[in-house]
Design a protein around this motif. Structure first.
Motif, mmCIF file in Angstrom:
data_model
loop_
_atom_site.group_PDB
_atom_site.id
_atom_site.type_symbol
_atom_site.label_atom_id
_atom_site.label_comp_id
_atom_site.label_asym_id
_atom_site.label_seq_id
_atom_site.Cartn_x
_atom_site.Cartn_y
_atom_site.Cartn_z
ATOM 1 N N CYS A 215 31.394 -4.822 21.778
ATOM 2 C CA CYS A 215 31.589 -4.732 23.380
ATOM 3 C C CYS A 215 32.775 -3.578 23.425
ATOM 4 O O CYS A 215 32.463 -2.980 24.457
ATOM 5 N N PRO B 30 32.704 -2.343 40.039
ATOM 6 C CA PRO B 30 33.825 -2.695 38.936
ATOM 7 C C PRO B 30 33.523 -1.834 37.592
ATOM 8 O O PRO B 30 34.619 -1.443 37.068
ATOM 9 N N LEU C 12 24.964 -13.891 33.527
ATOM 10 C CA LEU C 12 23.909 -13.484 34.225
ATOM 11 C C LEU C 12 23.096 -14.860 34.667
ATOM 12 O O LEU C 12 22.170 -14.886 34.914
ATOM 13 N N ARG D 295 38.147 -13.394 26.186
ATOM 14 C CA ARG D 295 36.945 -13.273 25.884
ATOM 15 C C ARG D 295 36.251 -11.855 25.428
ATOM 16 O O ARG D 295 37.045 -10.877 25.759
ATOM 17 N N HIS D 296 34.954 -11.882 24.975
ATOM 18 C CA HIS D 296 34.383 -10.465 24.453
ATOM 19 C C HIS D 296 34.459 -9.740 25.947
ATOM 20 O O HIS D 296 34.377 -8.366 25.423
ATOM 21 N N GLY E 62 26.170 -5.672 35.634
ATOM 22 C CA GLY E 62 25.588 -6.967 35.258
ATOM 23 C C GLY E 62 23.982 -7.479 35.631
ATOM 24 O O GLY E 62 23.346 -7.792 35.133
ATOM 25 N N PHE F 95 37.044 -8.256 34.331
ATOM 26 C CA PHE F 95 37.786 -8.593 35.289
ATOM 27 C C PHE F 95 38.219 -10.018 35.364
ATOM 28 O O PHE F 95 39.290 -10.517 35.484
ATOM 29 N N ILE F 96 37.215 -10.770 35.426
ATOM 30 C CA ILE F 96 37.606 -12.265 35.621
ATOM 31 C C ILE F 96 38.073 -12.704 34.379
ATOM 32 O O ILE F 96 39.057 -13.493 34.659
ATOM 33 N N SER G 221 28.308 -14.151 40.666
ATOM 34 C CA SER G 221 28.393 -13.833 39.253
ATOM 35 C C SER G 221 27.838 -12.650 38.871
ATOM 36 O O SER G 221 27.580 -12.594 37.567
ATOM 37 N N GLY G 222 28.021 -11.532 39.525
ATOM 38 C CA GLY G 222 27.501 -10.116 38.972
ATOM 39 C C GLY G 222 27.792 -9.075 39.744
ATOM 40 O O GLY G 222 28.118 -9.222 40.682
ATOM 41 N N MET H 245 36.936 -12.193 16.764
ATOM 42 C CA MET H 245 35.633 -12.462 17.230
ATOM 43 C C MET H 245 34.378 -11.598 16.889
ATOM 44 O O MET H 245 34.833 -10.231 16.983
ATOM 45 N N PHE I 106 40.810 -7.868 41.688
ATOM 46 C CA PHE I 106 41.316 -9.184 41.082
ATOM 47 C C PHE I 106 41.817 -10.051 42.268
ATOM 48 O O PHE I 106 41.326 -11.352 41.993
ATOM 49 N N PHE J 162 35.021 -5.342 26.587
ATOM 50 C CA PHE J 162 34.389 -4.408 27.258
ATOM 51 C C PHE J 162 34.981 -3.434 28.112
ATOM 52 O O PHE J 162 34.934 -2.277 28.394
ATOM 53 N N PHE J 163 35.780 -4.165 28.872
ATOM 54 C CA PHE J 163 36.615 -3.633 29.753
ATOM 55 C C PHE J 163 37.608 -2.476 29.331
ATOM 56 O O PHE J 163 37.618 -1.499 29.845
ATOM 57 N N ALA K 78 31.181 -16.463 34.169
ATOM 58 C CA ALA K 78 30.601 -14.982 34.461
ATOM 59 C C ALA K 78 29.232 -15.037 33.581
ATOM 60 O O ALA K 78 28.889 -16.025 32.815
ATOM 61 N N ILE L 200 38.519 -12.016 43.362
ATOM 62 C CA ILE L 200 38.187 -12.853 42.365
ATOM 63 C C ILE L 200 39.057 -14.173 42.333
ATOM 64 O O ILE L 200 38.732 -15.484 42.228
ATOM 65 N N ALA M 171 30.325 -5.168 33.641
ATOM 66 C CA ALA M 171 31.803 -5.108 33.953
ATOM 67 C C ALA M 171 32.399 -6.032 34.439
ATOM 68 O O ALA M 171 33.625 -6.409 34.188
ATOM 69 N N LEU M 172 31.554 -7.024 35.278
ATOM 70 C CA LEU M 172 32.594 -7.875 36.103
ATOM 71 C C LEU M 172 33.022 -8.947 35.128
ATOM 72 O O LEU M 172 34.529 -9.285 35.437
ATOM 73 N N GLY M 173 32.625 -9.336 34.225
ATOM 74 C CA GLY M 173 33.169 -10.513 33.476
ATOM 75 C C GLY M 173 34.522 -9.971 32.818
ATOM 76 O O GLY M 173 35.365 -11.029 32.648
ATOM 77 N N LEU N 176 39.772 -11.246 32.259
ATOM 78 C CA LEU N 176 41.360 -10.506 32.025
ATOM 79 C C LEU N 176 42.208 -11.191 32.922
ATOM 80 O O LEU N 176 43.334 -11.547 32.333
#
Lengths: 158, 154
Positions: free
Chosen positions: B7, B101, B154, A53-54, A119, A38-39, A114-115, B1, B123, A58-59, B152, B126, A34-36, A41
Motif C-alpha cells: 500500500c 481525495p 468498494l 488499517r492498510h 476507488g 482519510f476515513i 463509500s468511494g 501487517m 475530514f 496508502f495515504f 470503506a 466524513i 484514496a478515500l479509505g 486516519l
C-alpha cells in the motif's frame, strides 16, 4: 529536471495508474483508492490504541509520492491554487473558506457513497462493481453540470 | 501487517504520477469539468482499460497473491440510493474544489499548503456523515444494538 516538470503524457500516466490497481490486487488482494485512508486516519486519531488499517499506509504513500514529485519536478512550496482566485474574483482567505465548505460536502458525499474518483472511478469500475459504476456516472455527471452551470452564472469563459 | 508495504509503495507511485500529470493543480481538473480538454478523461479511460485487462488476467489465471499466496479475488457490491445521493454531493463539492481525495494528499506532500484546508474539509465531512449515519442507525436499531456505519472499500 524538465522531464518531470512537463505534464506527463496521458498514455503514460493512465496505463501506469491502471497497473497500480493490478499490482495492489496481485500483491495482497487490496483494492486501490484514496478515500479509505482519510476515513481510517480519522478512525485511528479517535482510537490510537487500534493499529492503523492498510489504507492509512496508502495515504502516507501518497504524501511521500507527492514530496518526491515536488523534488523531481522542481515544485516550490507555497500557497498557490491555480486560477481559482482569479476565476471567482476572491482573495486567498475567502478561497480557503470556500474550499473548506466545498470539501466538507465532498467528504460527506464520498463517505456516504463509500468511494471517490480513485476507488470508485478507476478501481471499482475496472472490477465491474455496480455501486462503483453508478457512483462514477453520478459524480462525473454532477460535477460537469455544476462546474458549467456555476461557470455560466459567474461568467467564467469556457 | 502484510498489506502495509504494498500500500505504501503503490500509494507513493500514485502520488508521484498525480503530481506529474498535474492533477494536483486544480486547473487541470477544472479544464476537464468545463470540457476544455480530454486529458483527464483519457487518463481515466486508459487507466480503467489497463486495470480491467490486468485484473481479468489475474482472475482467468487464478493468480495467487504475491504475499500470502491467497487466491486473488474481489467483491462486487450492488448499488444503492446512498451511492447516488453521496456521489451527487461529492460531484457538487468537486466541481468547486477541483480536487479529490488522492490529489489532496499528493498536493500536501508537494507542500502546496492550500491542500491542508481541503483535507480539513474532507475530514469534517466524513465525521459529519459518520455522526449522521450513527444517529440514523440508533433510531432504527433495537435498543442496545451497536450502530456501526458501513465500512470503506468498494
Amino acid at each position: 529536471m524538465d522531464f518531470f516538470a512537463e505534464r506527463a503524457p496521458w498514455y503514460l500516466a493512465g496505463p501506469a495508474i491502471g497497473l497500480m490497481v493490478v499490482a495492489l490486487l496481485w500483491a495482497c488482494n487490496r483494492t486501490f483508492g484514496a478515500l479509505g485512508g482519510f476515513i481510517d486516519l480519522l478512525a485511528w486519531a479517535r482510537t490510537p490504541r487500534i493499529p492503523p488499517r492498510h489504507t492509512v499506509y496508502f495515504f502516507i504513500g501518497l504524501l511521500i509520492g507527492g514530496f518526491v514529485y515536488a523534488i523531481a519536478g522542481g515544485v516550490q512550496p507555497g500557497w498557490a491554487y491555480g486560477t481559482f482566485d482569479q476565476r471567482f474574483g476572491v482573495a486567498p482567505a475567502t478561497r480557503m473558506v470556500m474550499l473548506v465548505l466545498a470539501a466538507t460536502v465532498m467528504g460527506y458525499g464520498t463517505r456516504m457513497a463509500s468511494g471517490c474518483t480513485s476507488g470508485h472511478g478507476i478501481c471499482g469500475t475496472s472490477l465491474g462493481s455496480p455501486r462503483s459504476i453508478v457512483s462514477t456516472i453520478t459524480f462525473m455527471g454532477t460535477a460537469i453540470l455544476a462546474a458549467n452551470a456555476v461557470g455560466a452564472i459567474v461568467g467564467i469563459p469556457r | 501487517m502484510r498489506a502495509a508495504i504494498p500500500c505504501l509503495i503503490v500509494g507513493a507511485a500514485f502520488g508521484f504520477v498525480l503530481g506529474w500529470a498535474h492533477l494536483t493543480n486544480p486547473d487541470t481538473l477544472y479544464n476537464m469539468l468545463r470540457l476544455r480538454e480530454l486529458y483527464v478523461f483519457l487518463i481515466m479511460g486508459s487507466a480503467i482499460a489497463t486495470a480491467t485487462v490486468g485484473t481479468q488476467l489475474l482472475k482467468a489465471r487464478r493468480a495467487r497473491t504475491l504475499l500470502g499466496g491467497e487466491i486473488v479475488t474481489w467483491i462486487r457490491y450492488p448499488a444503492s440510493r446512498d451511492h447516488v445521493i453521496g456521489s451527487a454531493l461529492f460531484g457538487l463539492g468537486w466541481s468547486m474544489t477541483n480536487m479529490c481525495p488522492a490529489p489532496i494528499a499528493s498536493m500536501i506532500g508537494q507542500r502546496q499548503w492550500t491542500g491542508l484546508f481541503i483535507a480539513a474539509g474532507v475530514f469534517a465531512g466524513i465525521a459529519l456523515r459518520d455522526a449522521h449515519a450513527a444517529r440514523m442507525a440508533r433510531r432504527t436499531a433495537a435498543p442496545g444494538e451497536a450502530a456501526v456505519p458501513e465500512g470503506a472499500g468498494l
